[in-house]
Design a protein around this motif. Structure first.
Motif, PDB file in Angstrom:
ATOM      1  N   ALA A 215      36.712  43.653  46.743  1.00  0.00           N
ATOM      2  CA  ALA A 215      35.855  42.599  46.481  1.00  0.00           C
ATOM      3  C   ALA A 215      35.299  42.493  45.190  1.00  0.00           C
ATOM      4  CB  ALA A 215      34.872  42.263  47.686  1.00  0.00           C
ATOM      5  N   GLY A 216      35.373  43.303  44.411  1.00  0.00           N
ATOM      6  CA  GLY A 216      34.760  43.265  43.021  1.00  0.00           C
ATOM      7  C   GLY A 216      35.419  42.589  42.163  1.00  0.00           C
ATOM      8  N   PRO A 217      34.900  42.477  40.923  1.00  0.00           N
ATOM      9  CA  PRO A 217      35.421  41.706  39.896  1.00  0.00           C
ATOM     10  C   PRO A 217      36.856  42.191  39.476  1.00  0.00           C
ATOM     11  CG  PRO A 217      33.304  42.508  39.017  1.00  0.00           C
ATOM     12  CD  PRO A 217      33.778  43.044  40.382  1.00  0.00           C
ATOM     13  N   THR A 218      37.682  41.394  39.411  1.00  0.00           N
ATOM     14  CA  THR A 218      39.203  41.529  39.014  1.00  0.00           C
ATOM     15  C   THR A 218      39.450  42.205  37.783  1.00  0.00           C
ATOM     16  OG1 THR A 218      39.796  39.775  40.041  1.00  0.00           O
ATOM     17  CG2 THR A 218      41.561  40.670  38.815  1.00  0.00           C
ATOM     18  N   GLU A 219      39.534  43.701  37.558  1.00  0.00           N
ATOM     19  CA  GLU A 219      39.807  44.209  36.359  1.00  0.00           C
ATOM     20  C   GLU A 219      41.058  45.199  36.555  1.00  0.00           C
ATOM     21  OE1 GLU A 219      36.298  46.738  35.306  1.00  0.00           O
ATOM     22  OE2 GLU A 219      35.030  44.967  35.932  1.00  0.00           O
TER      23      GLU A 219
END
Length: 317
Positions: A215-219
């Motif tokens: 669910a975190g930032p797309t990196e």
């Protein structure tokens, strides 16, 4: 006295803090054994002092002549403490060495300490500052370095403390055994705001941790970022098959024995990779010329950690 307050104080008192990692139980057992041993010795010395003070007090009718040498007693008070010391040392050394032999499935987390924060990055790419989320029951390996001063990664509930040094990597591993939040401190004075260099470890159920990571930032993952830097820095021009400059293969490098041109051998680890990037003439591989340039000043600590993650992924040529 208020009985409710008394009950609250009694329930909150603990001889040892809450333990929440796989290594905490062993540390507590060793500490308790040392506490009991030193307590018994201190009590024995106290009893002996009191006994001799009373028996040989001024005016008492006791023999005060020359004491005959007793070899048995001398051997006992020499050999018994020596044996106890060896047992405690061997026990502590065994537990200490276990901290630096992580399981193969340990989840890598890369840590950079700086005044005055903890910067952490998961292999999947998610970054954190002053927080570390980990799954319950999953071994976690921390690979740590400092950007400026000496720091110390300290989690009391995990019974873990490891100095974090500029210019090299240190590591240790643990397996969380309880869900919850646990304090993270810097235990090495590192400047005027040292007391504010605090954080927390958040232990989550595995399924919840998986959702948190995704669910975190797309990196890009750390290895993907490392691959991008590998190409940007021109490393692929030498470390790929068929390149015009013959350079050592990086495939399966970490954990492999490397033979050097000066006759030495070493096992390649994170520090070896870091030195090879910044100080390429320090450990030249046998059969190769020292032609690699230094990348000091061109790469950050995060870049080096990403390059290490790329090499560890097995995708490096």
């Amino acid at each position: 006295m208020n009985p409710d307050v008394d009950a609250s104080l009694a329930s909150s008192f603990r001889l040892l803090q809450q333990s929440a990692s796989s290594v905490a139980g062993g540390v507590d057992l060793l500490f308790t054994a040392m506490l009991l041993l030193t307590g018994v010795v201190a009590l024995g010395v106290l009893v002996a002092i009191v006994f001799f003070a009373v028996r040989y007090r001024q005016g008492s009718r006791v023999s005060r002549g020359i004491v005959q040498r007793k070899l048995g007693i001398e051997l006992t008070w020499t050999l018994v403490p020596l044996a106890l010391f060896i047992v405690i040392f061997s026990w502590a050394a065994h537990d200490f060495l276990l901290l630096y032999e992580p399981p193969r499935d340990a989840l890598p987390v890369y840590v950079v300490a700086k005044q005055w924060m903890w910067k952490l990055q998961h292999a999947a790419g998610r970054r954190e500052i002053n927080e570390l989320h980990v799954p319950l029951g999953q071994p976690v390996r921390l690979v740590m370095t400092a950007q400026d001063a000496i720091h110390s990664f300290y989690v009391p509930a995990f019974r873990l403390k490891q100095d974090v040094l500029p210019g090299r990597y240190t590591s240790l591993w643990f397996t969380p055994t309880q869900v919850g939040e646990f304090h993270l401190f810097c235990a090495e004075y590192c400047g005027s705001q040292h007391s504010q260099m605090i954080g927390r470890i958040v232990v989550m159920p595995p399924a919840e941790f998986t959702r948190w990571v995704s669910a975190g930032p797309t990196e890009p993952s750390l290895a993907q970022y490392g691959f991008a830097r590998f190409r940007e820095l021109g490393c692929s021009g030498c470390h790929t098959p068929g390149s015009t400059v013959n350079a050592p293969s990086l495939r399966g490098l970490l954990g492999r024995e490397v033979h050097l041109s000066d006759g030495r051998s070493l096992v390649a680890d994170e520090n070896y990779v870091r030195d090879s990037i910044l100080l390429p003439e320090k450990d030249v591989v046998a059969g190769f010329q020292p032609v690699m340039p230094s990348f000091a000043g061109q790469v950050s600590e995060e870049d080096i950690q990403a390059l290490i993650a790329y090499i560890r992924s097995g995708e490096a040529p």
